[in-house]
Design a protein around this motif. Structure first.
Motif, short mmCIF file in Angstrom:
data_model
loop_
_atom_site.label_atom_id
_atom_site.label_comp_id
_atom_site.label_asym_id
_atom_site.label_seq_id
_atom_site.Cartn_x
_atom_site.Cartn_y
_atom_site.Cartn_z
N LEU A 190 0.92 -1.18 0.10
CA LEU A 190 0.05 0.00 0.00
C LEU A 190 0.78 1.24 0.02
CD1 LEU A 190 -2.74 -1.08 2.82
CD2 LEU A 190 -2.67 -1.48 0.19
N LYS A 191 0.67 2.03 -0.92
CA LYS A 191 1.40 3.46 -1.27
C LYS A 191 0.55 4.55 -0.72
CE LYS A 191 4.89 3.04 -4.08
NZ LYS A 191 5.68 2.77 -5.25
N PRO A 192 0.65 5.43 0.30
CA PRO A 192 -0.19 6.52 0.53
C PRO A 192 0.11 7.37 -0.78
CG PRO A 192 0.59 5.86 2.33
CD PRO A 192 1.37 4.93 1.37
N SER A 193 -0.96 8.00 -1.04
CA SER A 193 -0.59 9.31 -2.25
C SER A 193 -1.31 10.33 -2.08
CB SER A 193 -0.90 8.54 -3.50
OG SER A 193 -2.47 8.07 -3.69
N GLY A 194 -1.78 10.76 -0.89
CA GLY A 194 -2.25 12.00 -0.37
C GLY A 194 -3.93 12.02 -0.74
N GLY A 195 -4.35 12.98 0.00
CA GLY A 195 -5.99 13.17 0.03
C GLY A 195 -6.57 12.03 0.48
N ASN A 196 -6.15 11.04 1.40
CA ASN A 196 -6.86 9.88 1.63
C ASN A 196 -6.93 8.79 0.78
OD1 ASN A 196 -7.36 10.83 4.55
ND2 ASN A 196 -9.17 11.88 3.80
N LYS A 197 -5.91 8.93 -0.12
CA LYS A 197 -5.79 7.91 -1.19
C LYS A 197 -4.67 6.85 -1.24
CE LYS A 197 -8.64 10.20 -4.78
NZ LYS A 197 -8.76 10.43 -6.06
N ILE A 198 -4.76 5.94 -1.77
CA ILE A 198 -3.47 4.93 -1.57
C ILE A 198 -3.61 4.39 -3.01
CG2 ILE A 198 -3.55 4.49 0.73
CD1 ILE A 198 -5.22 1.78 0.48
N GLN A 199 -2.46 3.94 -3.34
CA GLN A 199 -2.20 2.99 -4.50
C GLN A 199 -2.08 1.56 -3.99
OE1 GLN A 199 1.49 2.94 -6.93
NE2 GLN A 199 0.22 3.56 -8.70
N VAL A 200 -2.95 0.50 -4.49
CA VAL A 200 -2.76 -0.75 -3.90
C VAL A 200 -1.86 -1.63 -5.03
CG1 VAL A 200 -4.23 -2.73 -3.22
CG2 VAL A 200 -5.11 -0.24 -2.75
N ILE A 201 -0.89 -2.05 -4.55
CA ILE A 201 0.00 -3.05 -5.27
C ILE A 201 -0.46 -4.44 -4.89
CG2 ILE A 201 2.13 -3.32 -6.19
CD1 ILE A 201 1.38 -0.80 -6.70
N VAL A 202 -1.01 -5.42 -5.87
CA VAL A 202 -1.20 -6.64 -5.50
C VAL A 202 -0.23 -7.41 -6.59
CG1 VAL A 202 -2.95 -8.44 -5.52
CG2 VAL A 202 -3.45 -6.23 -4.55
N ASN A 203 0.30 -8.39 -6.06
CA ASN A 203 1.13 -9.20 -6.64
C ASN A 203 2.05 -8.61 -7.48
OD1 ASN A 203 0.11 -11.98 -5.74
ND2 ASN A 203 -1.41 -11.96 -7.24
N GLY A 204 2.41 -7.31 -6.82
CA GLY A 204 3.62 -6.77 -7.87
C GLY A 204 3.11 -5.73 -8.68
N LYS A 224 -5.32 -1.05 -7.64
CA LYS A 224 -6.29 0.11 -7.75
C LYS A 224 -5.66 1.23 -7.34
CE LYS A 224 -10.74 -2.28 -7.61
NZ LYS A 224 -12.04 -2.82 -6.91
N HIS A 225 -6.17 2.49 -7.56
CA HIS A 225 -5.75 3.72 -6.72
C HIS A 225 -7.10 4.28 -6.36
CE1 HIS A 225 -4.30 7.81 -6.61
NE2 HIS A 225 -3.12 7.40 -6.59
N GLN A 226 -7.29 4.30 -5.03
CA GLN A 226 -8.53 4.69 -4.42
C GLN A 226 -8.49 5.20 -3.05
OE1 GLN A 226 -8.70 -0.09 -2.75
NE2 GLN A 226 -10.36 0.73 -4.13
N GLU A 227 -9.58 5.55 -2.62
CA GLU A 227 -9.76 6.19 -1.16
C GLU A 227 -9.13 5.21 -0.29
OE1 GLU A 227 -13.01 8.43 -0.34
OE2 GLU A 227 -12.70 9.68 -2.13
N SER A 228 -8.64 5.38 0.72
CA SER A 228 -8.38 4.45 1.86
C SER A 228 -9.29 3.47 2.42
CB SER A 228 -7.61 5.03 3.11
OG SER A 228 -6.39 5.85 2.40
N SER A 229 -10.40 4.24 2.42
CA SER A 229 -11.66 3.55 3.11
C SER A 229 -12.26 2.55 2.07
CB SER A 229 -12.81 4.34 3.62
OG SER A 229 -13.26 5.18 2.20
#
Length: 373
Positions: free
Chosen positions: A82-96, A100-105
């Motif tokens: 999980l890579k935080p990207s600001g504005g309560n958003k994170i980039q989700v890396i799965v299996n490398g 998705k790039h989405q809000e944390s919630s």
């Protein structure tokens, strides 16, 4: 029929207590004994990442653990990043790969699917290796997250991994953290915990014998060992915790090269600068204020997970004027990745790849425009 792999998990009383280093050490111990061993951490949250030989992304801690195990890093060892990207958003890396790039919630809305992927990867590793050394994340007993946790005690329970609880005595509160963590566990969770490791001890260990006895008596778990505080390990940090606590960077008297790295709010992969810290003739420090750049003859604008937000922060903080003034006085300005983009004339993000900011004027140190797509 292949026997089930030996499993051992290192849980922590908090972040930066030393789980990663101790897991690395155990990987190396088993490797030296001729046992095929692999590391595993279900989920990492960090902006420091590593790209594998097959182009996949994973956390740096498991990279070091893979090397300690005599292996090439494999994204199966860290299936979720999980890579935080600001504005309560994170980039989700799965299996490398970017999932998705989405809000944390919203991340937890996919937790059942992600949990399945995590266990699939663990099962693949278990079939390949004789031993798996697992690592938890942060505190093992974050009660508000327990129902969605895929990396700490639920992971240990899911694969029946005996666990060791790692505590950091250097930060204080050792009794509350070590004993309290055990007390907050459910009965089935406590049964999996074999005992404690006390990390980062300073001074004469004999003076802590009564403390050791208190922890063992009140938690009903043995203390397997007390590890002394070891300065200057020079092992890449997993996340920005060490940076935020001022543990990175060092000014050395008489150094000829003086490097200041702009401490961006969304700084990423700052471990790239670790080799400079090991050079005796080089001073390197992280600047949170423009005036902290004054003594530098090299200024690095590093990589960032949110380039436009960090560019605007630099302007609001006065870094843009300071950097331009120091360049005129002869300082060398270096931009890496997002920092390189910041040095251009404009950065445009028409599709909101990184944030809601559409565009911003750069530092105009380079004649170029960046358009994200």
């Amino acid at each position: 029929m292949k026997r089930s792999a030996f499993k051992l998990m290192f849980l922590g009383t908090g972040s930066d207590v030393g789980k990663s280093l101790i897991a690395t050490a155990f990987c190396r111990i088993l490797y030296r004994k001729g046992i095929s061993v692999a590391p595993f951490k279900a989920q990492n949250m960090a902006l420091n990442s590593f790209v594998t030989m097959d182009g996949r992304e994973m956390g740096r801690a498991q990279v070091i653990q893979a090397y300690a195990s005599g292996l090439r890093p494999d994204a199966k060892m860290n299936p979720v990043l999980l890579k935080p990207s600001g504005g309560n958003k994170i980039q989700v890396i799965v299996n490398g790969e970017v999932f998705k790039h989405q809000e944390s919630s919203f991340y937890y809305k996919n937790i059942d699917e992600i949990r399945r992927i995590v266990f699939d990867n663990f099962n693949k590793l278990e079939k390949e290796y004789q031993a798996i050394i697992l690592e938890g994340a942060g505190s093992a007993v974050e009660l508000n997250l327990k129902g969605r946790d895929i990396v700490n005690l639920p992971m240990a329970l899911g694969v029946n991994a005996p666990s060791v609880l790692v505590s950091d005595i250097d930060r204080g509160g050792i009794f509350a953290s070590a004993i309290g963590s055990i007390k907050l566990m459910g009965l089935s969770e406590r049964r999996l915990v074999l005992g404690h490791i006390i990390n980062k001890f300073r001074g004469e260990i004999k003076l802590f014998e009564d403390g050791r006895e208190i922890i063992e008596r009140k938690s009903r778990k043995p203390v397997f060992g007390i590890i002394p505080f070891i300065p200057s390990l020079n092992i890449p940090e997993e996340d920005s915790v060490a940076l935020s606590r001022g543990k990175k960077g060092r000014i050395k008297p008489g150094s000829r090269v003086k490097i200041a790295v702009v401490r961006l709010p969304y700084i990423s992969n700052y471990t790239d600068f670790d080799p400079f810290e090991m050079e005796e003739s080089v001073s390197l420090w992280y600047a949170s204020k423009p005036e902290e750049l004054d003594e530098a003859n090299v200024i690095i604008i590093p990589g960032t997970k949110n380039t436009l937000s960090d560019l605007i922060w630099m302007k609001q903080s006065g870094f843009d004027y300071k950097i331009k003034a120091l360049q005129k006085k002869g300082a060398t300005i270096v931009g890496i990745c997002g920092g390189y983009q910041i040095m251009g004339r404009y950065i445009c993000d028409p599709h909101n790849v990184e944030s809601e900011i559409k565009e911003a004027k750069g530092l105009s140190l380079l004649n170029m425009i960046t358009v994200m797509s």
